[in-house]
Design a protein around this motif. Structure first.
Motif, PDB file in Angstrom:
ATOM      1  N   MET A 128       0.816  -1.213   0.000  1.00 25.40           N
ATOM      2  CA  MET A 128       0.000   0.000   0.000  1.00 25.40           C
ATOM      3  C   MET A 128       0.852   1.267   0.000  1.00 25.40           C
ATOM      4  O   MET A 128       1.986   1.266   0.467  1.00 25.40           O
ATOM      5  CB  MET A 128      -0.922  -0.027   1.221  1.00 25.40           C
ATOM      6  CG  MET A 128      -2.017  -1.078   1.099  1.00 25.40           C
ATOM      7  SD  MET A 128      -3.205  -0.611  -0.173  1.00 25.40           S
ATOM      8  CE  MET A 128      -3.420  -2.137  -1.060  1.00 25.40           C
ATOM      9  N   TRP A 130       1.461   5.636   0.585  1.00 28.70           N
ATOM     10  CA  TRP A 130       1.395   6.602   1.681  1.00 28.70           C
ATOM     11  C   TRP A 130       0.317   7.656   1.473  1.00 28.70           C
ATOM     12  O   TRP A 130       0.001   8.401   2.387  1.00 28.70           O
ATOM     13  CB  TRP A 130       2.752   7.316   1.793  1.00 28.70           C
ATOM     14  CG  TRP A 130       3.274   7.678   0.434  1.00 28.70           C
ATOM     15  CD1 TRP A 130       4.167   6.952  -0.317  1.00 28.70           C
ATOM     16  CD2 TRP A 130       2.881   8.788  -0.380  1.00 28.70           C
ATOM     17  NE1 TRP A 130       4.342   7.542  -1.548  1.00 28.70           N
ATOM     18  CE2 TRP A 130       3.563   8.678  -1.614  1.00 28.70           C
ATOM     19  CE3 TRP A 130       2.019   9.865  -0.212  1.00 28.70           C
ATOM     20  CZ2 TRP A 130       3.420   9.597  -2.651  1.00 28.70           C
ATOM     21  CZ3 TRP A 130       1.870  10.782  -1.254  1.00 28.70           C
ATOM     22  CH2 TRP A 130       2.566  10.634  -2.437  1.00 28.70           C
ATOM     23  N   ASN A 131      -0.255   7.768   0.272  1.00 29.27           N
ATOM     24  CA  ASN A 131      -1.066   8.979   0.004  1.00 29.27           C
ATOM     25  C   ASN A 131      -2.396   9.014   0.769  1.00 29.27           C
ATOM     26  O   ASN A 131      -2.816  10.067   1.237  1.00 29.27           O
ATOM     27  CB  ASN A 131      -1.257   9.229  -1.492  1.00 29.27           C
ATOM     28  CG  ASN A 131      -1.971   8.134  -2.214  1.00 29.27           C
ATOM     29  OD1 ASN A 131      -2.052   7.003  -1.720  1.00 29.27           O
ATOM     30  ND2 ASN A 131      -2.484   8.430  -3.392  1.00 29.27           N
ATOM     31  N   LYS A 154       2.078  -4.729   3.734  1.00 32.15           N
ATOM     32  CA  LYS A 154       3.395  -4.090   3.586  1.00 32.15           C
ATOM     33  C   LYS A 154       3.079  -2.645   3.202  1.00 32.15           C
ATOM     34  O   LYS A 154       2.698  -2.354   2.062  1.00 32.15           O
ATOM     35  CB  LYS A 154       4.221  -4.791   2.483  1.00 32.15           C
ATOM     36  CG  LYS A 154       5.625  -4.207   2.288  1.00 32.15           C
ATOM     37  CD  LYS A 154       5.584  -3.058   1.293  1.00 32.15           C
ATOM     38  CE  LYS A 154       6.900  -2.365   1.096  1.00 32.15           C
ATOM     39  NZ  LYS A 154       7.170  -1.306   2.083  1.00 32.15           N
ATOM     40  N   SER A 157       7.164   2.792   3.211  1.00 31.92           N
ATOM     41  CA  SER A 157       8.173   2.910   4.271  1.00 31.92           C
ATOM     42  C   SER A 157       8.104   4.224   5.037  1.00 31.92           C
ATOM     43  O   SER A 157       8.670   4.330   6.121  1.00 31.92           O
ATOM     44  CB  SER A 157       9.571   2.736   3.670  1.00 31.92           C
ATOM     45  OG  SER A 157       9.722   1.413   3.230  1.00 31.92           O
ATOM     46  N   SER A 207       2.828   3.160  -7.720  1.00 33.68           N
ATOM     47  CA  SER A 207       3.357   3.590  -9.010  1.00 33.68           C
ATOM     48  C   SER A 207       3.383   2.433 -10.011  1.00 33.68           C
ATOM     49  O   SER A 207       3.311   1.261  -9.622  1.00 33.68           O
ATOM     50  CB  SER A 207       4.775   4.126  -8.816  1.00 33.68           C
ATOM     51  OG  SER A 207       5.606   3.076  -8.359  1.00 33.68           O
ATOM     52  N   LEU A 229      -2.993   1.670 -10.017  1.00 33.43           N
ATOM     53  CA  LEU A 229      -1.773   2.455 -10.233  1.00 33.43           C
ATOM     54  C   LEU A 229      -2.135   3.922 -10.479  1.00 33.43           C
ATOM     55  O   LEU A 229      -3.121   4.402  -9.975  1.00 33.43           O
ATOM     56  CB  LEU A 229      -0.972   1.824 -11.364  1.00 33.43           C
ATOM     57  CG  LEU A 229      -0.730   0.304 -11.177  1.00 33.43           C
ATOM     58  CD1 LEU A 229       0.011  -0.285 -12.353  1.00 33.43           C
ATOM     59  CD2 LEU A 229       0.004   0.019  -9.876  1.00 33.43           C
ATOM     60  N   GLU A 359       1.850  11.546 -15.278  1.00 34.82           N
ATOM     61  CA  GLU A 359       1.063  11.850 -14.091  1.00 34.82           C
ATOM     62  C   GLU A 359       1.821  12.886 -13.252  1.00 34.82           C
ATOM     63  O   GLU A 359       3.003  12.710 -12.959  1.00 34.82           O
ATOM     64  CB  GLU A 359       0.865  10.571 -13.263  1.00 34.82           C
ATOM     65  CG  GLU A 359       0.145  10.829 -11.948  1.00 34.82           C
ATOM     66  CD  GLU A 359      -0.173   9.561 -11.150  1.00 34.82           C
ATOM     67  OE1 GLU A 359       0.674   8.650 -11.100  1.00 34.82           O
ATOM     68  OE2 GLU A 359      -1.271   9.497 -10.575  1.00 34.82           O
TER      69      GLU A 359
HETATM   70  P1  NDP Z   1       5.636   3.449  -4.888  1.00 33.93           P
HETATM   71  O1  NDP Z   1       4.823   2.802  -5.921  1.00 33.93           O
HETATM   72  O2  NDP Z   1       7.105   3.272  -4.966  1.00 33.93           O
HETATM   73  O3  NDP Z   1       5.147   2.937  -3.452  1.00 33.93           O
HETATM   74  C1  NDP Z   1       3.923   2.291  -3.219  1.00 33.93           C
HETATM   75  C2  NDP Z   1       4.151   1.003  -2.441  1.00 33.93           C
HETATM   76  O4  NDP Z   1       4.836   0.069  -3.271  1.00 33.93           O
HETATM   77  C3  NDP Z   1       5.019   1.186  -1.209  1.00 33.93           C
HETATM   78  O5  NDP Z   1       4.582   0.324  -0.194  1.00 33.93           O
HETATM   79  C4  NDP Z   1       6.382   0.779  -1.706  1.00 33.93           C
HETATM   80  O6  NDP Z   1       7.253   0.387  -0.676  1.00 33.93           O
HETATM   81  C5  NDP Z   1       6.036  -0.373  -2.606  1.00 33.93           C
HETATM   82  N1  NDP Z   1       7.017  -0.674  -3.649  1.00 33.93           N
HETATM   83  C6  NDP Z   1       7.830   0.173  -4.296  1.00 33.93           C
HETATM   84  N2  NDP Z   1       8.585  -0.471  -5.200  1.00 33.93           N
HETATM   85  C7  NDP Z   1       8.233  -1.780  -5.121  1.00 33.93           C
HETATM   86  C8  NDP Z   1       8.668  -2.959  -5.788  1.00 33.93           C
HETATM   87  N3  NDP Z   1       9.611  -2.919  -6.727  1.00 33.93           N
HETATM   88  N4  NDP Z   1       8.094  -4.124  -5.456  1.00 33.93           N
HETATM   89  C9  NDP Z   1       7.143  -4.177  -4.509  1.00 33.93           C
HETATM   90  N5  NDP Z   1       6.707  -3.104  -3.826  1.00 33.93           N
HETATM   91  C10 NDP Z   1       7.231  -1.899  -4.135  1.00 33.93           C
HETATM   92  O7  NDP Z   1       5.246   4.962  -4.853  1.00 33.93           O
HETATM   93  P2  NDP Z   1       6.184   6.213  -4.484  1.00 33.93           P
HETATM   94  O8  NDP Z   1       5.996   6.512  -3.075  1.00 33.93           O
HETATM   95  O9  NDP Z   1       7.588   6.005  -4.930  1.00 33.93           O
HETATM   96  O10 NDP Z   1       5.531   7.324  -5.391  1.00 33.93           O
HETATM   97  C11 NDP Z   1       5.986   7.475  -6.723  1.00 33.93           C
HETATM   98  C12 NDP Z   1       4.844   7.792  -7.654  1.00 33.93           C
HETATM   99  O11 NDP Z   1       3.903   6.720  -7.635  1.00 33.93           O
HETATM  100  C13 NDP Z   1       4.008   9.000  -7.300  1.00 33.93           C
HETATM  101  O12 NDP Z   1       4.624  10.179  -7.715  1.00 33.93           O
HETATM  102  C14 NDP Z   1       2.733   8.684  -8.042  1.00 33.93           C
HETATM  103  O13 NDP Z   1       2.874   9.015  -9.393  1.00 33.93           O
HETATM  104  C15 NDP Z   1       2.606   7.193  -7.893  1.00 33.93           C
HETATM  105  N6  NDP Z   1       1.728   6.822  -6.777  1.00 33.93           N
HETATM  106  C16 NDP Z   1       0.442   6.514  -7.047  1.00 33.93           C
HETATM  107  C17 NDP Z   1      -0.421   6.206  -6.022  1.00 33.93           C
HETATM  108  C18 NDP Z   1      -1.821   5.869  -6.284  1.00 33.93           C
HETATM  109  O14 NDP Z   1      -2.686   6.085  -5.426  1.00 33.93           O
HETATM  110  N7  NDP Z   1      -2.130   5.272  -7.418  1.00 33.93           N
HETATM  111  C19 NDP Z   1      -0.004   6.226  -4.631  1.00 33.93           C
HETATM  112  C20 NDP Z   1       1.390   6.532  -4.443  1.00 33.93           C
HETATM  113  C21 NDP Z   1       2.192   6.818  -5.498  1.00 33.93           C
HETATM  114  P3  NDP Z   1       8.402   1.407  -0.135  1.00 33.93           P
HETATM  115  O15 NDP Z   1       7.696   2.593   0.412  1.00 33.93           O
HETATM  116  O16 NDP Z   1       9.093   0.603   0.898  1.00 33.93           O
HETATM  117  O17 NDP Z   1       9.262   1.738  -1.310  1.00 33.93           O
END
Ligand code: NDP
Length: 454
Positions: A128, A130-131, A154, A157, A207, A229, A359
């Motif tokens: 999940m 953080w937003n 999970k 972070s 993402s 996503l 985005e």
């Molecule tokens: P991430 O996609 O990296 O984080 C979302 C979750 O996925 C976190 O729990 C993260 O863990 C986990 N994660 C990240 N990489 C992997 C991987 N390779 N395998 C498995 N799990 C993973 O989002 P970010 O925080 O980096 O944000 C980046 C962009 O993502 C934003 O700018 C936005 O564009 C998009 N986003 C979209 C969201 C939505 O609601 N659709 C929500 C958040 C972000 P960890 O924190 O430990 O890296």
């Protein structure tokens, strides 16, 4: 990424957490599998009682939970409180409706009796973001637990205290130990969890790269995934629209959660006959927004969740401007400590710029002028994403065309795109697949078992 609470409004590191060791992960996976063997047979009435209790606990301490979110990811308090209340709603919704959604469905065939029955799968991994650190988890957990599955979270972070608070809510509500567990682990541990036989399926909100990684790992194990996503959702305003309502909603649609929402309106596609008025009024409303301390009740825009999000957003804005876009307001980080970005409106966006295709996860509105509905639909669909579109019109024929032709998981006419426990939620194209919420959401993580009896 280190597992830590870093206040995005000040940059101050408040608390760090140690990731689970291999043996701790093993013990938690064992517990999940063991508890599932009993929990899967719990009555609906019992599960409903626990989930209703979780709703009460959320409401009782909503200020405390809201503050944890605000401190960890910068969400303004009024939005954080509303988020906790919505979590209580989704708990009560599934506590009441799960039995109906999961009732056997009789089907006539060559059997004496044939029917479909829905059975739980086991431990489901939820990765999940953080937003919406409470909402995203509750909208997964409420249907999953009512279906008899057990949950493994999970979380991102940067929101570990949210993750631990949610685990505690389920425990205090009465769910047996292990039915919902938070795993404090980095993204690099996710594949290992998916590969484990005790984990049956996974869902991820976040993402594209994270979604691709999770789905690829799950694919290798033939395990089902749901992905929610990103989006670059259109907000179409046609000539017949109620302009006043459209402009007021445009501000909320873009600025909710300081612009960090997957379903936020990001591309505003406006008919040229009303473009000037729409733009002038939008700029005026943007000027009135209060940027600052998210703990203050009257703050509209808080900091972005991390310095990386701020840097990426600013790079996208600067590149779009370098290629020819005009800044109507904002266009840079705010002159404040912390990850603040000014409310920004860009117009005349070149087709080859980030503004036309990527985005933007922050308070940046991208404005496009179109001649008519044909151009509006074409531009709206000219996106790799397809999550939730909003369109404003008072012509029924235009409405019919939008329903038929817009490529998105949801279309809201004359309203804000929002998630609602009663309505299915999810995307198409690169916004992901599968559905959350409503009856469709609870059916994602069940064995749809066919029974044929002669
Ligand atoms: P991430 O996609 O990296 O984080 C979302 C979750 O996925 C976190 O729990 C993260 O863990 C986990 N994660 C990240 N990489 C992997 C991987 N390779 N395998 C498995 N799990 C993973 O989002 P970010 O925080 O980096 O944000 C980046 C962009 O993502 C934003 O700018 C936005 O564009 C998009 N986003 C979209 C969201 C939505 O609601 N659709 C929500 C958040 C972000 P960890 O924190 O430990 O890296």
């Amino acid at each position: 990424m280190a597992i830590a609470t870093i206040n995005p409004a000040t940059g101050e590191k408040l608390k760090t957490f140690t990731a689970l060791s291999d043996s701790q992960i093993e013990a938690k996976l064992t517990l999940a599998a063991e508890v599932f063997d009993d929990y899967r047979y719990q009555s609906m009435a019992q599960k409903s009682q626990w989930l209703n209790r979780a709703a009460e606990l959320l409401e009782q301490d909503k200020l405390q939970f809201a503050k944890i979110m605000t401190i960890e990811m910068g969400k303004p308090m009024k939005g954080a409180i509303a988020e906790v209340e919505k979590c209580a709603w989704v708990c009560r919704f599934y506590a009441e409706k799960a039995e109906e959604f999961l009732a056997n469905v009789a089907i006539t065939s060559d059997a004496t009796r044939s029917f479909v029955t829905y059975q739980p799968l086991g431990a489901i991994l939820a990765v999940m973001p953080w937003n919406f650190p409470f909402w995203q988890v509750f909208r997964f957990a409420a249907p999953a637990l009512m279906a008899g599955n057990v949950g493994i979270l999970k979380h991102a972070s940067n929101v570990p205290q949210c993750a631990l608070a949610i685990e505690e809510i389920f425990q205090k509500a009465g769910f047996p130990n292990g039915v919902f567990q938070t795993f404090l682990i980095g993204a690099d541990q996710v594949e290992k969890i998916i590969n484990d036989n005790r984990v049956k399926a996974a869902t991820l909100t976040g993402s594209e790269p994270a979604g691709m990684a999770l789905a690829a790992a799950a694919g290798k194990q033939i395990k089902k995934t749901v992905l929610e996503l990103g989006g670059s959702d259109p907000f179409i305003v046609l000539e017949s629209a109620n302009l006043e309502a459209a402009v007021a909603t445009a501000v909320t649609a873009r600025m909710l959660n300081s612009g960090q929402s997957c379903i936020a309106a990001k591309r505003f596609i406006v008919a040229e006959s009303i473009y000037e008025r729409f733009t002038t009024e939008l700029v005026a409303k943007y000027k009135a927004l209060k940027v600052g301390d998210p703990l203050q009740e009257d703050t509209d825009i808080g900091p972005l969740a991390t310095p990386d999000i701020l840097t990426e957003l600013d790079q996208q804005v600067q590149e779009t401007v370098r290629l020819g876009a005009k800044v109507l307001i904002g266009g840079k980080p705010a002159d404040l400590l912390g990850n603040f970005y000014l409310p920004t409106i860009l117009t005349e966006i070149p087709a080859d710029s980030p503004g036309a295709s990527e985005e933007f996860f922050g308070p940046v509105a991208l404005l496009f002028r179109v001649k008519n509905i044909d151009e509006a639909i074409k531009l709206a669909n000219h996106s790799a994403f397809g999550l939730g579109a909003s369109a404003w019109t008072n012509e029924s024929q235009e409405c019919d065309r939008l329903v038929r032709e817009i490529e998105a998981g949801a279309l809201f006419i004359n309203g804000l795109v929002k998630s609602d426990p009663r309505l299915p939620f999810g995307g198409i194209k690169r916004s992901g697949y599968g559905r959350e919420l409503s009856s469709q959401g609870i059916h994602e993580f069940v064995n749809i078992k066919t029974v044929w009896i002669k």
